[in-house]
Motif scaffolding. Structure first.
Motif, PDB file in Angstrom:
ATOM      1  N   ASN A 102       0.826  -1.214   0.000  1.00  0.00           N
ATOM      2  CA  ASN A 102       0.000   0.000   0.000  1.00  0.00           C
ATOM      3  C   ASN A 102       0.859   1.262   0.000  1.00  0.00           C
ATOM      4  O   ASN A 102       0.427   2.316  -0.446  1.00  0.00           O
ATOM      5  N   HIS A 103       2.071   1.123   0.528  1.00  0.00           N
ATOM      6  CA  HIS A 103       2.936   2.298   0.697  1.00  0.00           C
ATOM      7  C   HIS A 103       4.393   1.858   0.667  1.00  0.00           C
ATOM      8  O   HIS A 103       4.687   0.665   0.729  1.00  0.00           O
ATOM      9  N   THR A 104       5.284   2.830   0.607  1.00  0.00           N
ATOM     10  CA  THR A 104       6.714   2.552   0.789  1.00  0.00           C
ATOM     11  C   THR A 104       7.208   3.539   1.843  1.00  0.00           C
ATOM     12  O   THR A 104       6.429   4.349   2.351  1.00  0.00           O
ATOM     13  N   PHE A 147      -4.448   6.809  10.115  1.00  0.00           N
ATOM     14  CA  PHE A 147      -4.484   5.821  11.199  1.00  0.00           C
ATOM     15  C   PHE A 147      -3.586   6.195  12.367  1.00  0.00           C
ATOM     16  O   PHE A 147      -3.876   5.846  13.503  1.00  0.00           O
ATOM     17  N   PHE A 148      -2.484   6.843  12.074  1.00  0.00           N
ATOM     18  CA  PHE A 148      -1.549   7.157  13.159  1.00  0.00           C
ATOM     19  C   PHE A 148      -1.739   8.589  13.685  1.00  0.00           C
ATOM     20  O   PHE A 148      -0.845   9.170  14.288  1.00  0.00           O
ATOM     21  N   GLY A 149      -2.898   9.169  13.424  1.00  0.00           N
ATOM     22  CA  GLY A 149      -3.202  10.505  13.923  1.00  0.00           C
ATOM     23  C   GLY A 149      -2.847  11.599  12.926  1.00  0.00           C
ATOM     24  O   GLY A 149      -1.983  11.420  12.071  1.00  0.00           O
ATOM     25  N   GLY A 257      -4.695 -11.789   3.384  1.00  0.00           N
ATOM     26  CA  GLY A 257      -4.765 -10.332   3.342  1.00  0.00           C
ATOM     27  C   GLY A 257      -5.189  -9.774   4.676  1.00  0.00           C
ATOM     28  O   GLY A 257      -6.064 -10.329   5.353  1.00  0.00           O
ATOM     29  N   GLU A 258      -4.566  -8.661   5.043  1.00  0.00           N
ATOM     30  CA  GLU A 258      -5.005  -7.970   6.248  1.00  0.00           C
ATOM     31  C   GLU A 258      -6.109  -7.009   5.833  1.00  0.00           C
ATOM     32  O   GLU A 258      -5.847  -6.048   5.107  1.00  0.00           O
ATOM     33  N   VAL A 259      -7.336  -7.283   6.250  1.00  0.00           N
ATOM     34  CA  VAL A 259      -8.426  -6.414   5.812  1.00  0.00           C
ATOM     35  C   VAL A 259      -8.967  -5.560   6.956  1.00  0.00           C
ATOM     36  O   VAL A 259     -10.009  -4.944   6.828  1.00  0.00           O
ATOM     37  N   HIS A 333       0.882  -8.711  16.117  1.00  0.00           N
ATOM     38  CA  HIS A 333       1.843  -7.726  16.618  1.00  0.00           C
ATOM     39  C   HIS A 333       1.246  -6.330  16.771  1.00  0.00           C
ATOM     40  O   HIS A 333       1.941  -5.406  17.191  1.00  0.00           O
ATOM     41  N   ASP A 334      -0.013  -6.141  16.389  1.00  0.00           N
ATOM     42  CA  ASP A 334      -0.656  -4.832  16.525  1.00  0.00           C
ATOM     43  C   ASP A 334      -1.641  -4.788  17.691  1.00  0.00           C
ATOM     44  O   ASP A 334      -2.345  -3.788  17.869  1.00  0.00           O
ATOM     45  N   GLN A 335      -1.710  -5.883  18.428  1.00  0.00           N
ATOM     46  CA  GLN A 335      -2.709  -5.976  19.496  1.00  0.00           C
ATOM     47  C   GLN A 335      -2.011  -6.191  20.846  1.00  0.00           C
ATOM     48  O   GLN A 335      -0.951  -6.799  20.893  1.00  0.00           O
ATOM     49  N   SER A 418      -1.511  -0.274  23.493  1.00  0.00           N
ATOM     50  CA  SER A 418      -0.237  -0.142  22.787  1.00  0.00           C
ATOM     51  C   SER A 418       0.192  -1.412  22.056  1.00  0.00           C
ATOM     52  O   SER A 418       0.139  -2.523  22.597  1.00  0.00           O
ATOM     53  N   ARG A 419       0.665  -1.203  20.834  1.00  0.00           N
ATOM     54  CA  ARG A 419       1.179  -2.321  20.042  1.00  0.00           C
ATOM     55  C   ARG A 419       2.502  -2.822  20.614  1.00  0.00           C
ATOM     56  O   ARG A 419       2.908  -3.937  20.348  1.00  0.00           O
ATOM     57  N   ASP A 420       3.163  -1.973  21.410  1.00  0.00           N
ATOM     58  CA  ASP A 420       4.430  -2.404  22.015  1.00  0.00           C
ATOM     59  C   ASP A 420       4.231  -3.568  22.990  1.00  0.00           C
ATOM     60  O   ASP A 420       5.181  -4.294  23.277  1.00  0.00           O
TER      61      ASP A 420
HETATM   62  C1  NOJ Z   1      -0.639  -3.242   9.347  1.00  0.00           C
HETATM   63  C2  NOJ Z   1       0.537  -3.777  10.124  1.00  0.00           C
HETATM   64  O1  NOJ Z   1       0.130  -4.935  10.794  1.00  0.00           O
HETATM   65  C3  NOJ Z   1       0.979  -2.680  11.049  1.00  0.00           C
HETATM   66  O2  NOJ Z   1       1.945  -3.120  11.973  1.00  0.00           O
HETATM   67  C4  NOJ Z   1       1.494  -1.528  10.218  1.00  0.00           C
HETATM   68  O3  NOJ Z   1       1.771  -0.439  11.072  1.00  0.00           O
HETATM   69  C5  NOJ Z   1       0.463  -1.067   9.184  1.00  0.00           C
HETATM   70  N1  NOJ Z   1      -0.190  -2.146   8.515  1.00  0.00           N
HETATM   71  C6  NOJ Z   1       1.122  -0.213   8.129  1.00  0.00           C
HETATM   72  O4  NOJ Z   1       1.950  -0.967   7.307  1.00  0.00           O
END
Ligand code: NOJ
Length: 565
Positions: A102-104, A147-149, A257-259, A333-335, A418-420
């Motif tokens: 989606n991005h670089t 998403f990140f503000g 896919g992450e949806v 890793h995001d939860q 936090s994802r950390d």
């Molecule tokens: C979803 C990933 O799981 C997450 O860790 C990341 O920050 C975003 N996509 C952006 O790539």
């Protein structure tokens, strides 16, 4: 239904930065994963998903890719990835990696070119737009949030225009409308499949198309976040069909896919139905929101809503029963950590085992997140500087703006989500730094590693880790393996707010899976069944009297049964 290898797999997700440091620099690496392959093999997993290890400035821990064909220095070299793949394949373990499309990074050569001028050949690789003029002041093209503000646009002085970025400023979004971008991404994917990868977890895949650039009306926030503006739009499916045809099918690649949390069942089927010709499966997060984690106004509410959770699993199991396949994962890793969300701190062992039984005996492909198998917990954050994750820092800032006099509250909200929490060092043993590294680690190490670690649990037959092994063994090697993988799923007593019961049926076999989500004693009637065997449980000496099963706190038990006529 056409059977596929990945339906019979048990997956394990690795966050390379915090898994294992093999070269004593305090940072996890690819050879660290290589060294732990025997552990994974012994656990029983035969599929691993590795989060990004591409070269990156690490604004978002590697999801900001600077070079698709190079490994980030601290993670190692391409030869290390080859070595890992070869050994994994020898052990019968398939490997998939994150595919970020989606991005670089803004340090990727395409973006460096794209910024230079409006007529640069790479200009249309990204989404550029002129600003709007309001009261003689230049502002973003739309008020959409990211998403990140903050805004989802970032201003670039060089050409006096804005580029779109739905994550961080350093992660410009690719312009998928441009056929050249599509071809570049196909080339990247092909390169990695030729290199030996068995497939991909595809990052942020639902966002590849954007709505027309019109402001969100009547918004409370300056930059409201409305996922619909860049999620699940029609063109995403065209792009995926193209990728499927030119890349995935031709290489028999597994694709997940992450949806995000926003895809409805109907949309999910479009992505991953057996006849959709897009993806093998999609990760959804519906079950992650069944515990009011996002509402700390009333801490008492912070507990699992069992009925919601059951209904959520049920919905996905049913929708995909003839039409497709689902991954089974508690979190990633995001939860925040499973034990700190759905587990019970008074009954960690029992609740941990119960959670594993409840999820991983459903129909689908399990994905265990590193450390889940030993019951790792959230990190006790004490200071905003503990946060490494860009989005945790953004949440803190956002919350602090709401209550500037209450930084403690802001820290608490940011810590909970936090994802950390999921990105602390893997706890291998009781030694210093949890055996993750023998040098001062550059990542957080949870203080509870002396109590919660792999080595201790390997030596304890009754540990959580050994329960995970038993569950995996049941799925892969037992007489019930076909039932667990291919059998039907039927949930019973859906409104019961304490016990989660379901049946799995295949040919002449039936399993009854009973899980208590309660600290208190619960009773379950077994009079419809003749019990043949106890297949797995998390307590000794089951209490059954007159066809009545008494469940102790978080008791979980699986019976082989015959239904009475
Ligand atoms: C979803 C990933 O799981 C997450 O860790 C990341 O920050 C975003 N996509 C952006 O790539």
């Amino acid at each position: 239904m056409q059977k596929k290898w990945w339906m019979e797999s048990v997956g394990y997700q690795i966050y390379p930065k915090t898994f294992y440091d093999s070269n004593h620099d305090g940072f996890g690496d690819i050879l660290g994963i290589y060294e732990k392959l025997e552990y994974l093999n012994d656990l029983g997993v035969n599929l691993i998903w590795i989060c990004p290890f591409y070269d990156s400035p690490m604004d978002d821990n590697g999801y900001d890719v600077r070079d698709f064909f190079k490994v980030y220095e601290s993670f190692g070299k391409l030869e290390d990835v080859k070595k890992l793949l070869d050994r994994a394949h020898e052990l019968g373990i398939k490997v998939i990696m994150d595919f970020v499309l989606n991005h670089t990074s803004d340090e990727h050569p395409w973006f460096i070119e794209s910024r230079k001028s409006k007529d640069n050949p790479y200009r249309d690789y990204y989404i550029w737009h002129d600003g709007k003029v309001i009261n003689d002041k230049k502002v973003e093209p739309t008020n959409w949030g990211s998403f990140f503000g903050g805004s989802c646009w970032n201003y670039d002085e060089l050409t006096d225009s804005y580029y779109m970025k739905i994550f961080s400023n350093k992660m410009p979004d690719l312009n998928w409308k441009n056929p050249k971008v599509q071809q570049e991404i196909v080339d990247v994917g092909k390169w990695w499949l030729d290199f030996g990868m068995d497939g991909f977890r595809i990052d942020a895949v639902s966002h590849l198309d954007r709505d027309s650039f019109v402001d969100i009306k009547n918004a409370k926030d300056k930059y409201p976040l409305d996922w619909h503006k860049f999620s699940n739009l029609p063109k995403v499916h065209d792009y995926l069909k193209m990728l499927n045809k030119s890349l995935f099918t031709t290489n028999d690649a597994l694709t997940i896919g992450e949806v995000g949390g926003q895809a409805t069942i109907k949309e999910a089927i479009k992505y991953a139905g057996f006849n959709s010709n897009e993806l093998s499966m999609v990760f959804n997060f519906d079950h992650n929101w069944c515990n009011n984690l996002f509402d700390i106004t009333n801490p008492k509410k912070l507990k699992t809503n069992v009925v919601d959770l059951k209904k959520t699993f049920n919905k996905w199991q049913h929708a995909f029963k003839d039409n497709g396949w689902v991954p089974l994962n508690w979190l990633n890793h995001d939860q925040p950590r499973l034990m700190s969300q759905y587990g019970d701190y008074k009954f960690p062992l029992q609740s941990g085992k119960m959670l594993a039984t409840a999820l991983y005996l459903m129909r689908g492909t399990p994905f265990i997140y590193q450390g889940e198998e030993i019951g790792m917990t959230n990190y006790p954050f004490e200071d905003v500087n503990d946060f490494d994750d860009i989005s945790s820092r953004a949440t803190y800032t956002y919350e602090l703006e709401k209550t500037p006099d209450d930084p403690v509250r802001a820290l608490k909200v940011a810590s909970l989500r936090s994802r950390d929490n999921a990105r602390t060092a893997m706890q291998w043993n009781k030694e210093e730094f949890a055996g993750f590294s023998d040098e001062n680690p550059k990542v957080l190490v949870n203080r509870n590693y002396k109590k919660i670690n792999v080595e201790t649990q390997l030596n304890d037959q009754k540990s959580l880790l050994n329960h995970y092994k038993k569950i995996i063994h049941l799925r892969r090697f037992s007489e019930f393996k076909d039932l667990i993988v291919y059998g039907s799923y039927e949930q019973i007593d859906i409104e019961n707010e304490y016990i989660y019961v379901y049946k799995r049926i295949y040919e002449h076999q039936t399993l009854l899976v009973i899980n208590s989500f309660s600290r208190k004693k619960q009773v379950y009637q077994l009079n419809h069944y003749d019990i043949k065997n106890i297949v797995i449980s998390n307590y000794d000496k089951q209490k059954i009297k007159n066809q009545e099963l008494t469940l102790r706190p978080f008791e979980s038990i699986v019976f082989e049964v015959k239904e009475k006529l």
